[in-house]
Design an enzyme around this catalytic site. Structure first.
Site, PDB file in Angstrom:
ATOM      1  N   SER A 216       2.009  33.550  60.112  1.00 31.54           N
ATOM      2  CA  SER A 216       2.174  33.074  58.743  1.00 31.54           C
ATOM      3  C   SER A 216       3.224  33.852  57.952  1.00 31.54           C
ATOM      4  O   SER A 216       3.601  33.446  56.861  1.00 31.54           O
ATOM      5  CB  SER A 216       0.840  33.124  57.986  1.00 31.54           C
ATOM      6  OG  SER A 216       0.519  34.438  57.613  1.00 31.54           O
TER       7      SER A 216
ATOM      8  N   LYS B 217      -0.103  38.740  53.042  1.00 32.68           N
ATOM      9  CA  LYS B 217       0.551  37.626  52.351  1.00 32.68           C
ATOM     10  C   LYS B 217       1.434  38.152  51.228  1.00 32.68           C
ATOM     11  O   LYS B 217       1.329  39.308  50.821  1.00 32.68           O
ATOM     12  CB  LYS B 217      -0.493  36.662  51.757  1.00 32.68           C
ATOM     13  CG  LYS B 217      -1.349  35.918  52.768  1.00 32.68           C
ATOM     14  CD  LYS B 217      -0.557  34.880  53.526  1.00 32.68           C
ATOM     15  CE  LYS B 217      -1.443  34.076  54.468  1.00 32.68           C
ATOM     16  NZ  LYS B 217      -1.928  34.890  55.598  1.00 32.68           N
TER      17      LYS B 217
END
Length: 207
Positions: A129, A167
């Protein structure tokens, strides 16, 4: 210095070898495995005798903090320019998994890359990701412990479900957006999260 027993010499030699090759001393378990001692208390006993005889100095608050005082051991091998950074259990950079908050090992990093005043740890990344930020599956992120972040920082965050993820952080009007760096994936939207630290570097093994 007082003469060493054969076992004590084996232990001292192993500690020297590990410091030379890795930049930091071995754990009690590693010492036991190397010299054939199954009991950690026996290893601790030998270390205590090495310390009392003036060959090593230990810091009781740190499990691997062993300084070699042997005059025959070159000061250059003490790696004063290296800091041992703990490697914490894996954290995902794809679908979050429950964080494993235990130290698996230590990794030597040059002090010029990490301030001695910072509390730094490393985590192995799983998933893709964050690939567009250059963080790949299997990389180790170097994380500075801090409880806050600015918008756009890459962080290790613990969500309300007690799951950790890597993230990019954005605090918006009524929620927090944990944005992946992969155009095929959707952001994670949460009302709140705990910042474990800011990613300040990446280490990768090229096979």
């Amino acid at each position: 210095m007082t003469k060493l027993s054969k076992r004590q010499q084996q232990i001292l030699d192993f500690i020297k070898k590990e410091v030379k090759t890795k930049g930091y001393p071995p754990s009690v378990r590693e010492i036991g495995e190397a010299v054939g001692l199954a009991s950690s208390s026996t290893v601790h006993g030998h270390l205590a005798r090495l310390e009392s005889k003036g060959y090593i100095r230990r810091d009781p608050t740190k499990p691997r903090a062993i300084e070699i005082l042997d005059a025959d051991f070159s000061a250059s091998n003490q790696t004063d320019d290296v800091i041992s950074v703990p490697i914490i259990g894996k954290v995902t950079a794809g679908q979050p998994i429950t964080a494993i908050e235990n130290i698996e090992d230590y990794f030597p990093l040059p002090k010029r890359l990490v301030s001695s005043e910072d509390h730094v740890f490393m985590l192995e990344v799983m998933g893709d990701s964050m690939i567009e930020a250059g963080i790949l599956d299997g990389d180790y992120v170097i994380v500075r412990q801090q409880q806050s972040a600015d918008n756009g920082d890459i962080v290790v965050a613990m969500t309300e479900d007690n799951e950790a993820t890597v993230k990019r952080f954005f605090k918006e009007k009524d929620h927090i957006r944990l944005q992946p760096e992969n155009s095929n994936l959707e952001p994670i939207i949460v009302r709140d999260c705990t910042i474990l630290g800011k990613v300040i570097g990446v280490y990768r093994v090229i096979h």
